[in-house]
Every structure is written in structure tokens, then in C-alpha cells.
Design a protein around this motif. Structure first.
Motif, PDB file in Angstrom:
ATOM      1  N   PHE A 199       0.839  -1.205   0.000  1.00 17.60           N
ATOM      2  CA  PHE A 199       0.000   0.000   0.000  1.00 17.60           C
ATOM      3  C   PHE A 199       0.875   1.257   0.000  1.00 17.60           C
ATOM      4  O   PHE A 199       2.020   1.247   0.435  1.00 17.60           O
ATOM      5  N   GLN A 200       0.295   2.343  -0.487  1.00 21.01           N
ATOM      6  CA  GLN A 200       1.006   3.615  -0.531  1.00 21.01           C
ATOM      7  C   GLN A 200       1.332   4.117   0.872  1.00 21.01           C
ATOM      8  O   GLN A 200       2.386   4.701   1.098  1.00 21.01           O
ATOM      9  N   SER A 201       0.430   3.922   1.804  1.00 15.53           N
ATOM     10  CA  SER A 201       0.634   4.314   3.205  1.00 15.53           C
ATOM     11  C   SER A 201      -0.039   3.272   4.093  1.00 15.53           C
ATOM     12  O   SER A 201      -0.712   2.356   3.611  1.00 15.53           O
ATOM     13  N   ALA A 202       0.153   3.428   5.384  1.00 13.65           N
ATOM     14  CA  ALA A 202      -0.417   2.450   6.319  1.00 13.65           C
ATOM     15  C   ALA A 202      -1.939   2.491   6.258  1.00 13.65           C
ATOM     16  O   ALA A 202      -2.551   3.567   6.288  1.00 13.65           O
ATOM     17  N   VAL A 203      -2.532   1.331   6.147  1.00 12.23           N
ATOM     18  CA  VAL A 203      -3.992   1.214   6.097  1.00 12.23           C
ATOM     19  C   VAL A 203      -4.445   0.249   7.185  1.00 12.23           C
ATOM     20  O   VAL A 203      -3.682  -0.603   7.643  1.00 12.23           O
ATOM     21  N   GLU A 204      -5.691   0.398   7.585  1.00 11.69           N
ATOM     22  CA  GLU A 204      -6.277  -0.484   8.583  1.00 11.69           C
ATOM     23  C   GLU A 204      -7.046  -1.592   7.871  1.00 11.69           C
ATOM     24  O   GLU A 204      -7.957  -1.320   7.091  1.00 11.69           O
ATOM     25  N   LEU A 205      -6.669  -2.825   8.157  1.00 16.94           N
ATOM     26  CA  LEU A 205      -7.314  -3.973   7.532  1.00 16.94           C
ATOM     27  C   LEU A 205      -8.054  -4.776   8.604  1.00 16.94           C
ATOM     28  O   LEU A 205      -7.427  -5.388   9.466  1.00 16.94           O
ATOM     29  N   THR A 206      -9.355  -4.742   8.534  1.00 13.74           N
ATOM     30  CA  THR A 206     -10.156  -5.578   9.418  1.00 13.74           C
ATOM     31  C   THR A 206     -10.274  -6.980   8.812  1.00 13.74           C
ATOM     32  O   THR A 206      -9.909  -7.207   7.653  1.00 13.74           O
ATOM     33  N   GLU A 207     -10.784  -7.892   9.583  1.00 14.63           N
ATOM     34  CA  GLU A 207     -10.952  -9.257   9.079  1.00 14.63           C
ATOM     35  C   GLU A 207     -11.954  -9.297   7.931  1.00 14.63           C
ATOM     36  O   GLU A 207     -11.787 -10.041   6.962  1.00 14.63           O
ATOM     37  N   ASP A 208     -12.990  -8.468   8.014  1.00 12.23           N
ATOM     38  CA  ASP A 208     -13.979  -8.425   6.917  1.00 12.23           C
ATOM     39  C   ASP A 208     -13.342  -7.888   5.633  1.00 12.23           C
ATOM     40  O   ASP A 208     -13.632  -8.390   4.541  1.00 12.23           O
TER      41      ASP A 208
END
Length: 213
Positions: free
Chosen positions: A146-155
Motif C-alpha cells: 500500500f502507498q501508506s499504512a492502512v487499517e485492515l479488518t478481518e472483513d
């Protein structure tokens, strides 16, 4: 007690009874009213009734005013206070439990969210069908940067895996017959993931394992 009273009465009767042969007062005194004497059983019943009346509790008529005494009022007030306190305690306890459950659920949801710069999606096994109807299997591992930090949930991870799987199924015949099938697969995935994640989120896609069986 009754035996003693009976003996006393018998002694009194024997003392007051006239002697044999003595002239009867009623017969000697003419013109006087005959003396009326109570029978022994009557006097015994009268004495017994008086004796029992000493031990009998006097009957007190019921009055509604007795219910309004200060003792009754104090007891009723204490009962009302205890019931109200128990109700308030129950409500507060349930409210505390609900707040604690909500806090735990929020904590679990926060822990499930991870902030990452890249994510690995491994162990894909996708069945592909060529133009002649013959099946092949594609086994691959995919890494997204990714270009920057992202939040990835389980969904969201589940959604990304679904996009990768459908991209391979959509390009199935092309992936089987062309030599640059890996590049075509990456291009299809990029377009689909851009729609899912948004423009500018995805930096690059790496296929770390790509095997057609």
C-alpha cells in the motif's frame, strides 16, 4: 383443681345440711317463704366459670385504627425502602454489565484492526476451465503493498481474497493459454482492488507463487 373444688363443696354441704330428726324450718315457721338453695351442680358450674374467667384473655374488638400504629407504619416504611434499594441495585448492576460488555466488544474490535503497509494473501487454489472445457488448477500467493499504512479488518481481508479469486476466474481461459498470464492476472486484480480500496491506496501487487496444474 376440679377435684379439690368438688371436695370443698361436699364439705360445705355436709356442714349446712340439717340433722336427721330436726324439725324443718319451713314446717315450723308458718307464713314465711321457703328458703331457696342452689343445687350443688349449679354452684359447681358457677365456681368453675369464675375460676376459668381469671385465666381467659378478655376479648378485644378489632379496630382498623390499630393498623395505623407507629410500629406498623415504621415496618411498612422499612419494607418500602428495602424494595426500592433492591430495585435500584438491580438496575445499576445490569447497566454496569451492559457497559462492561460494550467496552469488551469495542476492545475486541479494536484489536482485530491492524495497521499495515503490506498484506499477504496465501494458499489460493482456483479451478480454471479452458476453451475446450478442460479444467486446470491455479495455485498462487499474493502480496499487496500500500502507498501508506492502512487499517485492515478481518472483513476487509475476506473481501480482498474474494476479489483475487474472482479476478482469476474471470481471466481463466486467458491465464491458461497465454505465456504472460501472470501479468494479465495482476492487471485484472489491480483494477478490481482499486474499486474496492479506493484510488491511490494500492502501490503494487506481488505474485510470490504462481503454479498452473
Amino acid at each position: 383443681m376440679a377435684r379439690r373444688v368438688e371436695l370443698d363443696l361436699l364439705e360445705q354441704d355436709s356442714m349446712t345440711a340439717p340433722a336427721q330428726g330436726a324439725p324443718d324450718a319451713d314446717s315450723t315457721e308458718v307464713g314465711q317463704a321457703p328458703e331457696v338453695r342452689a343445687s350443688l351442680s349449679f354452684r359447681f358450674r358457677n365456681l368453675l366459670r369464675k375460676t376459668l374467667s381469671r385465666f381467659k384473655r378478655p376479648e378485644v374488638p378489632f379496630s382498623w385504627k390499630s393498623l395505623l400504629s407507629w410500629k406498623v407504619i415504621v415496618a411498612a416504611g422499612m419494607a418500602v425502602v428495602l424494595i426500592a434499594a433492591a430495585s435500584v441495585s438491580t438496575v445499576l448492576f445490569r447497566q454496569k454489565e451492559a457497559e462492561q460488555a460494550a467496552a469488551e466488544q469495542k476492545q475486541r474490535a479494536t484489536a482485530a484492526v491492524s495497521t499495515v503497509h503490506e498484506a499477504v494473501f496465501a494458499d489460493f487454489s482456483i479451478d480454471l476451465k479452458d476453451a475446450q472445457g478442460r479444467y486446470r488448477f491455479l495455485q498462487c500467493d499474493v502480496t499487496l503493498e500500500f502507498q501508506s499504512a492502512v487499517e485492515l479488518t478481518e472483513d476487509r481481508r475476506v473481501e480482498i481474497r474474494k476479489v483475487i479469486y474472482l479476478s482469476a476466474k474471470k481471466k481463466g481461459p486467458e491465464l491458461i493459454r497465454v505465456p504472460d498470464s501472470g501479468d494479465r492476472f495482476k492487471k485484472e486484480m489491480r483494477e478490481e482492488l482499486r474499486d474496492l480500496l479506493g484510488e491511490g491506496t494500492l502501490k503494487d501487487i506481488y505474485i510470490t507463487r504462481y503454479v498452473l496444474i
